[in-house]
Design a protein around this motif. Structure first.
Motif, PDB file in Angstrom:
ATOM      1  N   VAL A 233      78.302  32.182 -30.858  1.00 23.03           N
ATOM      2  CA  VAL A 233      79.542  31.860 -30.148  1.00 23.03           C
ATOM      3  C   VAL A 233      80.153  33.192 -29.732  1.00 23.03           C
ATOM      4  N   SER A 234      80.067  33.492 -28.441  1.00 26.83           N
ATOM      5  CA  SER A 234      80.397  34.823 -27.935  1.00 26.83           C
ATOM      6  C   SER A 234      81.572  34.762 -26.971  1.00 26.83           C
ATOM      7  N   ALA A 235      82.676  35.428 -27.339  1.00 27.82           N
ATOM      8  CA  ALA A 235      83.875  35.446 -26.504  1.00 27.82           C
ATOM      9  C   ALA A 235      84.025  36.806 -25.834  1.00 27.82           C
ATOM     10  N   ASN A 236      84.105  36.807 -24.523  1.00 28.05           N
ATOM     11  CA  ASN A 236      84.344  38.033 -23.759  1.00 28.05           C
ATOM     12  C   ASN A 236      85.811  38.095 -23.340  1.00 28.05           C
ATOM     13  N   THR A 237      86.252  39.296 -23.032  1.00 28.22           N
ATOM     14  CA  THR A 237      87.599  39.445 -22.483  1.00 28.22           C
ATOM     15  C   THR A 237      87.666  38.869 -21.070  1.00 28.22           C
ATOM     16  N   ALA A 238      88.865  38.483 -20.678  1.00 28.33           N
ATOM     17  CA  ALA A 238      89.135  38.092 -19.296  1.00 28.33           C
ATOM     18  C   ALA A 238      89.821  39.263 -18.611  1.00 28.33           C
ATOM     19  N   GLY A 239      89.171  40.414 -18.671  1.00 24.73           N
ATOM     20  CA  GLY A 239      89.768  41.635 -18.156  1.00 24.73           C
ATOM     21  C   GLY A 239      90.607  42.341 -19.207  1.00 24.73           C
ATOM     22  N   ILE A 240      91.039  43.542 -18.863  1.00 27.09           N
ATOM     23  CA  ILE A 240      91.865  44.351 -19.759  1.00 27.09           C
ATOM     24  C   ILE A 240      93.125  44.778 -19.010  1.00 27.09           C
ATOM     25  N   GLU A 241      94.264  44.370 -19.527  1.00 32.05           N
ATOM     26  CA  GLU A 241      95.545  44.676 -18.900  1.00 32.05           C
ATOM     27  C   GLU A 241      96.107  45.991 -19.432  1.00 32.05           C
ATOM     28  N   GLY A 242      96.720  46.767 -18.550  1.00 36.27           N
ATOM     29  CA  GLY A 242      97.438  47.954 -18.979  1.00 36.27           C
ATOM     30  C   GLY A 242      96.594  49.197 -19.162  1.00 36.27           C
ATOM     31  N   SER A 243      95.346  49.155 -18.746  1.00 36.21           N
ATOM     32  CA  SER A 243      94.510  50.352 -18.818  1.00 36.21           C
ATOM     33  C   SER A 243      94.333  50.915 -17.411  1.00 36.21           C
ATOM     34  N   GLY A 244      93.692  52.063 -17.322  1.00 32.97           N
ATOM     35  CA  GLY A 244      93.531  52.695 -16.018  1.00 32.97           C
ATOM     36  C   GLY A 244      92.438  52.095 -15.168  1.00 32.97           C
ATOM     37  N   MET A 245      91.514  51.352 -15.775  1.00 31.47           N
ATOM     38  CA  MET A 245      90.390  50.842 -14.988  1.00 31.47           C
ATOM     39  C   MET A 245      90.751  49.510 -14.340  1.00 31.47           C
ATOM     40  N   PRO A 246      89.993  49.089 -13.304  1.00 31.22           N
ATOM     41  CA  PRO A 246      90.260  47.800 -12.679  1.00 31.22           C
ATOM     42  C   PRO A 246      90.260  46.678 -13.717  1.00 31.22           C
ATOM     43  N   ALA A 247      91.227  45.781 -13.602  1.00 32.21           N
ATOM     44  CA  ALA A 247      91.504  44.823 -14.675  1.00 32.21           C
ATOM     45  C   ALA A 247      90.319  43.922 -14.995  1.00 32.21           C
ATOM     46  N   ALA A 248      89.533  43.551 -13.980  1.00 30.90           N
ATOM     47  CA  ALA A 248      88.458  42.581 -14.202  1.00 30.90           C
ATOM     48  C   ALA A 248      87.113  43.236 -14.485  1.00 30.90           C
ATOM     49  N   SER A 249      87.115  44.489 -14.901  1.00 32.92           N
ATOM     50  CA  SER A 249      85.845  45.182 -15.145  1.00 32.92           C
ATOM     51  C   SER A 249      85.080  44.599 -16.326  1.00 32.92           C
ATOM     52  N   ALA A 250      85.784  44.014 -17.266  1.00 31.09           N
ATOM     53  CA  ALA A 250      85.139  43.365 -18.419  1.00 31.09           C
ATOM     54  C   ALA A 250      85.649  41.936 -18.464  1.00 31.09           C
ATOM     55  N   ASP A 251      84.948  41.042 -17.768  1.00 35.30           N
ATOM     56  CA  ASP A 251      85.500  39.712 -17.525  1.00 35.30           C
ATOM     57  C   ASP A 251      84.375  38.719 -17.307  1.00 35.30           C
ATOM     58  N   GLY A 252      84.451  37.583 -17.999  1.00 33.33           N
ATOM     59  CA  GLY A 252      83.576  36.463 -17.707  1.00 33.33           C
ATOM     60  C   GLY A 252      82.388  36.321 -18.628  1.00 33.33           C
ATOM     61  N   ASN A 253      81.737  35.148 -18.526  1.00 34.75           N
ATOM     62  CA  ASN A 253      80.478  34.853 -19.204  1.00 34.75           C
ATOM     63  C   ASN A 253      80.594  34.692 -20.714  1.00 34.75           C
ATOM     64  N   SER A 254      81.761  34.296 -21.220  1.00 34.89           N
ATOM     65  CA  SER A 254      81.808  33.834 -22.609  1.00 34.89           C
ATOM     66  C   SER A 254      80.831  32.669 -22.735  1.00 34.89           C
ATOM     67  N   ILE A 255      80.220  32.532 -23.911  1.00 37.40           N
ATOM     68  CA  ILE A 255      79.061  31.646 -23.978  1.00 37.40           C
ATOM     69  C   ILE A 255      78.887  31.070 -25.378  1.00 37.40           C
ATOM     70  N   VAL A 256      78.321  29.876 -25.438  1.00 33.15           N
ATOM     71  CA  VAL A 256      77.866  29.276 -26.697  1.00 33.15           C
ATOM     72  C   VAL A 256      76.382  28.984 -26.542  1.00 33.15           C
ATOM     73  N   VAL A 257      75.579  29.513 -27.462  1.00 36.94           N
ATOM     74  CA  VAL A 257      74.123  29.347 -27.431  1.00 36.94           C
ATOM     75  C   VAL A 257      73.699  28.616 -28.692  1.00 36.94           C
ATOM     76  N   ASP A 258      72.794  27.640 -28.530  1.00 37.17           N
ATOM     77  CA  ASP A 258      72.354  26.907 -29.718  1.00 37.17           C
ATOM     78  C   ASP A 258      71.199  27.613 -30.411  1.00 37.17           C
ATOM     79  N   PHE A 259      70.741  27.044 -31.516  1.00 36.83           N
ATOM     80  CA  PHE A 259      69.754  27.719 -32.356  1.00 36.83           C
ATOM     81  C   PHE A 259      68.350  27.713 -31.751  1.00 36.83           C
TER      82      PHE A 259
END
Length: 351
Positions: A233-259
């Motif tokens: 069960v893998s949760a990714n950020t939906a971007g990073i607010e308040g940093s110098g880089m573009p907000a959506a640089s780390a965004d998307g593809n949270s995922i649940v994979v079965d066994f």
């Protein structure tokens, strides 16, 4: 709820918020506590919808990597530890505990954390809070490029916590939980060590580049699932607010994979609860107990590999122990160590 009952797991994709702009420690702490309250509200609304949609209650929710602070950047180790790292029994964990209690779920997350045994340092810590409000799992990231890890203070860390504190597994009513932090999903040994200690569900907090392409991490999540007969069960950020880089640089593809390595649900970009799926621990346990070629976990021959690992040193332990004492490094320490490793491996003809 017995672990043989199906429940929903959610990888909640929300934005991380940098504390870089907070003027001092007090402002950073206030920002973090306010964000926890916001996340709790989003989690409650998401869980209600999922339960109504799927008919299975949300018993496990995973939050993204360094949700409360973002990454440290070039802030010194000591300054970041003081400003942004959580205390083991701090108010932030109490706030997460209240959410877990109120919503009757196991809440997994990731934060930077100080430890009184290692003054001046911080560790990146993945945690699980039970419905009781108690932290039932605390795992410190073991492989990091730019931050201290338990391996950097290995001899003292083992004295304090032992190997059970290095590879902890929480045995709970929803299954045996273990944490993998961020890019550690790329290192099969970490997942395997947890699986050999009984882990059935890997909670993975990450902040990574989302892409429609098959990224290295996306491939690794599937691999860690089927080779260990475990859910991821893998949760990714939906971007990073308040940093110098573009907000959506780390965004998307949270995922649940079965066994079996099958993707059960995956999010697109933005803040969303859409990475949720049913977890069937009973089916997982049946698969692990069935003889056959695809029972990769039961077919491991660990003695084959033990001598190679025991006799080969790549990254050295105790790089932050000097004359028996813990030292606080500068930010460039970790790159220097890696450069030395590469030079040594090249000299030995290993690369």
């Amino acid at each position: 709820m017995p672990a043989d009952k199906t429940y929903s797991a959610l990888a909640l994709q929300v934005a991380a918020r940098s504390v870089e702009g907070a003027p001092d420690r007090a402002a950073a702490r206030a920002q973090m506590l306010a964000q926890i309250d916001e996340v709790g509200a989003k989690l409650r609304a998401s869980s209600i919808f999922i339960s109504q949609y799927s008919g299975a209650p949300v018993r496990l929710a995973v939050l993204p990597e360094y949700l409360l602070t973002s990454y440290p950047g070039r802030i010194s180790i000591g300054d970041f530890a003081h400003k942004a790292a959580l205390e083991i029994d701090g108010p932030e964990y109490e706030a997460f505990g209240r959410i877990a209690q109120a919503q009757n779920l196991f809440l997994a997350g990731n934060a930077y954390e100080v430890d009184p045994h290692f003054p001046g340092l911080y560790f990146q810590t993945s945690f699980v809070v039970a419905p009781s409000g108690d932290v039932v799992l605390r795992y410190r990231r073991l492989n990091s490029m730019f931050a201290p890890t338990p391996h950097d203070v290995w001899s003292k860390y083992l004295d304090v916590y032992g190997i059970d504190g290095v590879f902890p597994v929480a045995r709970t009513e929803i299954g045996n939980l273990a944490a993998i932090a961020s890019e550690e999903i790329l290192y099969p040994e970490i997942a395997r060590a947890h699986a050999l200690r009984g882990a059935e569900v890997f909670v993975h907090s990450s902040s990574e580049v989302g892409s429609p392409l098959a990224t290295q991490k996306a491939i690794a999540k599937r691999a860690r699932a089927f080779e260990n007969i475990a859910y991821v069960v893998s949760a990714n950020t939906a971007g990073i607010e308040g940093s110098g880089m573009p907000a959506a640089s780390a965004d998307g593809n949270s995922i649940v994979v079965d066994f079996k390595g099958k993707v059960l649900a995956e999010s697109n970009a933005g803040e969303t609860f859409t990475a949720f799926a049913d977890i069937d621990i009973g089916a997982l346990r049946a698969a692990r107990r069935k003889p056959g070629m695809i029972n990769y976990l039961a077919r491991q021959r660990t003695e084959l590999f033990a001598p190679i690992y025991a006799d080969t040193v790549v990254q050295p332990a105790d790089s932050l122990i000097e004359d028996g004492k813990v030292k606080v490094p500068d930010r460039d320490h970790f790159v220097r160590v890696q450069q030395q490793v590469i030079e040594r491996l090249d000299k030995e003809g290993l690369i």
